[in-house]
Design a protein around this motif. Structure first.
Motif, PDB file in Angstrom:
ATOM      1  N   ASP A   1      -6.672  14.063  -0.629  1.00 20.81           N
ATOM      2  CA  ASP A   1      -6.350  13.545  -1.958  1.00 20.81           C
ATOM      3  C   ASP A   1      -7.474  13.926  -2.918  1.00 20.81           C
TER       4      ASP A   1
ATOM      5  N   ASP B   1      -1.206  14.651   5.833  1.00 23.28           N
ATOM      6  CA  ASP B   1      -0.519  14.033   4.692  1.00 23.28           C
ATOM      7  C   ASP B   1      -1.135  14.624   3.430  1.00 23.28           C
TER       8      ASP B   1
ATOM      9  N   HIS C   1       2.258  16.510  -9.540  1.00 30.14           N
ATOM     10  CA  HIS C   1       0.928  16.480 -10.167  1.00 30.14           C
ATOM     11  C   HIS C   1       0.146  17.780  -9.958  1.00 30.14           C
ATOM     12  N   ILE C   2       0.611  18.635  -9.050  1.00 29.09           N
ATOM     13  CA  ILE C   2      -0.197  19.797  -8.640  1.00 29.09           C
ATOM     14  C   ILE C   2       0.037  20.960  -9.611  1.00 29.09           C
ATOM     15  N   PRO C   3      -1.042  21.514 -10.186  1.00 28.67           N
ATOM     16  CA  PRO C   3      -0.871  22.565 -11.198  1.00 28.67           C
ATOM     17  C   PRO C   3      -0.115  23.789 -10.676  1.00 28.67           C
TER      18      PRO C   3
ATOM     19  N   ASP D   1       0.792  -1.241   0.000  1.00 28.93           N
ATOM     20  CA  ASP D   1       0.000   0.000   0.000  1.00 28.93           C
ATOM     21  C   ASP D   1       0.821   1.287   0.000  1.00 28.93           C
TER      22      ASP D   1
ATOM     23  N   ASP E   1       2.598   3.924  -2.087  1.00 32.21           N
ATOM     24  CA  ASP E   1       2.753   4.378  -3.476  1.00 32.21           C
ATOM     25  C   ASP E   1       3.785   5.508  -3.562  1.00 32.21           C
ATOM     26  N   HIS E   2       5.018   5.191  -3.153  1.00 28.77           N
ATOM     27  CA  HIS E   2       6.125   6.151  -3.242  1.00 28.77           C
ATOM     28  C   HIS E   2       7.413   5.341  -3.239  1.00 28.77           C
TER      29      HIS E   2
ATOM     30  N   CYS F   1      -1.844  14.831  -0.322  1.00 28.62           N
ATOM     31  CA  CYS F   1      -1.909  13.847  -1.411  1.00 28.62           C
ATOM     32  C   CYS F   1      -1.656  12.452  -0.829  1.00 28.62           C
ATOM     33  N   SER F   2      -2.540  12.036   0.041  1.00 31.68           N
ATOM     34  CA  SER F   2      -2.329  10.837   0.869  1.00 31.68           C
ATOM     35  C   SER F   2      -2.626   9.528   0.161  1.00 31.68           C
ATOM     36  N   GLY F   3      -3.203   9.582  -1.040  1.00 30.25           N
ATOM     37  CA  GLY F   3      -3.443   8.365  -1.812  1.00 30.25           C
ATOM     38  C   GLY F   3      -4.319   7.382  -1.055  1.00 30.25           C
TER      39      GLY F   3
ATOM     40  N   ALA G   1      -4.970  19.897  -2.814  1.00 29.13           N
ATOM     41  CA  ALA G   1      -3.846  20.414  -2.027  1.00 29.13           C
ATOM     42  C   ALA G   1      -3.744  21.932  -2.163  1.00 29.13           C
TER      43      ALA G   1
ATOM     44  N   SER H   1      -8.340  12.170  -5.614  1.00 30.51           N
ATOM     45  CA  SER H   1      -8.936  11.020  -6.298  1.00 30.51           C
ATOM     46  C   SER H   1     -10.000  10.347  -5.426  1.00 30.51           C
TER      47      SER H   1
HETATM   48  C1  LIG Z   1       2.306   8.990  -5.993  1.00 30.93           C
HETATM   49  S1  LIG Z   1       0.742   9.071  -5.200  1.00 30.93           S
HETATM   50  C2  LIG Z   1       1.258   9.157  -3.499  1.00 30.93           C
HETATM   51  C3  LIG Z   1       0.241   8.580  -2.544  1.00 30.93           C
HETATM   52  C4  LIG Z   1       0.709   8.438  -1.086  1.00 30.93           C
HETATM   53  N1  LIG Z   1       1.289   9.667  -0.598  1.00 30.93           N
HETATM   54  C5  LIG Z   1       1.698   7.307  -0.919  1.00 30.93           C
HETATM   55  O1  LIG Z   1       2.898   7.595  -0.764  1.00 30.93           O
HETATM   56  O2  LIG Z   1       1.287   6.139  -0.917  1.00 30.93           O
HETATM   57  C6  LIG Z   1       0.223  10.737  -5.559  1.00 30.93           C
HETATM   58  C7  LIG Z   1      -1.177  11.103  -5.043  1.00 30.93           C
HETATM   59  O3  LIG Z   1      -1.372  12.514  -5.227  1.00 30.93           O
HETATM   60  C8  LIG Z   1      -2.764  12.741  -5.436  1.00 30.93           C
HETATM   61  N2  LIG Z   1      -2.919  14.099  -6.001  1.00 30.93           N
HETATM   62  C9  LIG Z   1      -2.462  14.534  -7.193  1.00 30.93           C
HETATM   63  N3  LIG Z   1      -2.760  15.835  -7.371  1.00 30.93           N
HETATM   64  C10 LIG Z   1      -3.411  16.252  -6.258  1.00 30.93           C
HETATM   65  C11 LIG Z   1      -3.955  17.503  -5.836  1.00 30.93           C
HETATM   66  N4  LIG Z   1      -3.901  18.597  -6.610  1.00 30.93           N
HETATM   67  N5  LIG Z   1      -4.540  17.571  -4.622  1.00 30.93           N
HETATM   68  C12 LIG Z   1      -4.618  16.464  -3.827  1.00 30.93           C
HETATM   69  N6  LIG Z   1      -4.123  15.249  -4.184  1.00 30.93           N
HETATM   70  C13 LIG Z   1      -3.521  15.137  -5.378  1.00 30.93           C
HETATM   71  C14 LIG Z   1      -3.144  11.606  -6.377  1.00 30.93           C
HETATM   72  O4  LIG Z   1      -4.531  11.396  -6.441  1.00 30.93           O
HETATM   73  C15 LIG Z   1      -2.339  10.434  -5.774  1.00 30.93           C
HETATM   74  O5  LIG Z   1      -3.116   9.688  -4.879  1.00 30.93           O
END
Ligand SMILES: C[S@@+](CC[C@H](N)C(=O)[O-])C[C@H]1O[C@@H](n2cnc3c(N)ncnc32)[C@H](O)[C@@H]1O
Length: 279
Positions: free
Chosen positions: A96, A72, A146-148, A45, A47-48, A74-76, A125, A98
């Motif tokens: 997050d 956290d 991923h963040i604009p 679980d 994702d990094h 972008c906690s996925g 975020a 998603s």
């Molecule tokens: C590489 S994963 C990391 C997940 C988690 N931190 C982990 O290490 O397992 C990146 C996550 O960033 C989220 N994400 C991307 N852009 C985002 C945003 N603007 N705001 C919040 N979450 C975002 C995605 O949906 C994704 O779940």
């Protein structure tokens, strides 16, 4: 949610690291989903890069202690959040973008009995739904790419931290400029919106108000980790497809191979940064 963020959320909707696939694998390996502990999920679980060791480094950098309230960003699926809660005794709020991942995080938290200690929230975020100065620390892993508007997200993290609290995070960086075509490829195929260099990141953190604690170039460590991760994705994606769970297909795998190559050639890479909100 901005349009770009919607695209990122859609990109994550068929990511091979998903709650359905974690549960498929866990059940196949354990025989049942009874009495699952957080430690049983750790192999699936996170994702990094650099797994649990990466969590420990960030936890140490923000000086987590039992009872702290940690954000956290972008906690996925809340893989790191479960580790912080179970191993460091903190309460974690995760944001997050998603829906799949927030719902999946809730399901996995409940499976291991951590639903009262971890709070996954669907939010951007760049617009954190919290009052000022609420958190004792904040972390993030491989997500700001991923963040604009990274500056907006940094300002939001700064706002919600209490004075004296730290933000420690890892992210992709660009060491030498990529061509416009390459940047477009990164954007369309791995939802990477833009990349800072390490000095640019440090300047942005300082402009936001953070006092810099450390900035570590981790590119050399990531080279090997990413080569293994590419193999993991190749196996995982095929496996997820066979099981009827979300999967990404060849274009993603080809683009990931290019990313790994760019890291090994030090065109792009990684950084671990820690900043403190002054008292
Ligand atoms: C590489 S994963 C990391 C997940 C988690 N931190 C982990 O290490 O397992 C990146 C996550 O960033 C989220 N994400 C991307 N852009 C985002 C945003 N603007 N705001 C919040 N979450 C975002 C995605 O949906 C994704 O779940």
């Amino acid at each position: 949610m901005e349009k770009t963020e919607q695209t990122v959320a859609e990109w994550y909707a068929n990511h091979p690291i998903s709650a359905p696939h974690i549960l498929t694998k866990l059940k196949a390996n354990r025989g049942s989903l009874d009495d699952v502990a957080p430690v049983d999920l750790y192999p699936y679980d996170q994702d990094h890069y650099d797994g649990l060791e990466a969590n420990a480094r960030l936890a140490n950098n923000v000086r987590m202690k039992p009872g702290d309230g940690i954000l956290d960003v972008c906690s996925g699926l809340c893989g790191p959040a479960r580790w912080y809660a179970a191993e460091r005794g903190v309460d974690v709020t995760g944001v997050d973008i998603s829906t799949n991942r927030v719902d999946g995080a809730k399901e996995l938290n409940a499976l291991v009995g951590l639903q009262d200690r971890i709070h996954p929230i669907l939010a951007s975020a760049m617009a954190l739904p919290f009052d000022n100065a609420q958190f004792d620390g904040a972390v993030s892993q491989e997500s700001f790419l991923h963040i604009p508007d990274k500056s907006k997200a940094l300002a939001e993290v700064f706002r919600v931290l209490r004075p004296g609290a730290r933000f420690s995070f890892t992210d992709w960086v660009m060491h030498t400029p990529l061509s416009d075509d390459e940047l477009a490829q990164y954007r369309s195929q791995i939802a990477c919106q833009s990349l800072f260099s390490i000095p640019e990141y440090e300047s942005h953190l300082k402009e936001t108000g953070f006092a810099m604690i450390n900035a570590q170039d981790v590119t050399h460590v990531w080279g090997d980790i990413l080569a293994k991760r590419l193999q993991m994705y190749q196996a995982l994606d095929a496996e997820a497809e066979r099981a009827g769970n979300p999967s990404k297909g060849d274009d993603f795998l080809k683009m990931y191979a290019k990313f790994v190559n760019d890291v090994q050639k030090r065109r792009v890479g990684g950084v671990r940064l820690t900043g403190e909100k002054p008292d």
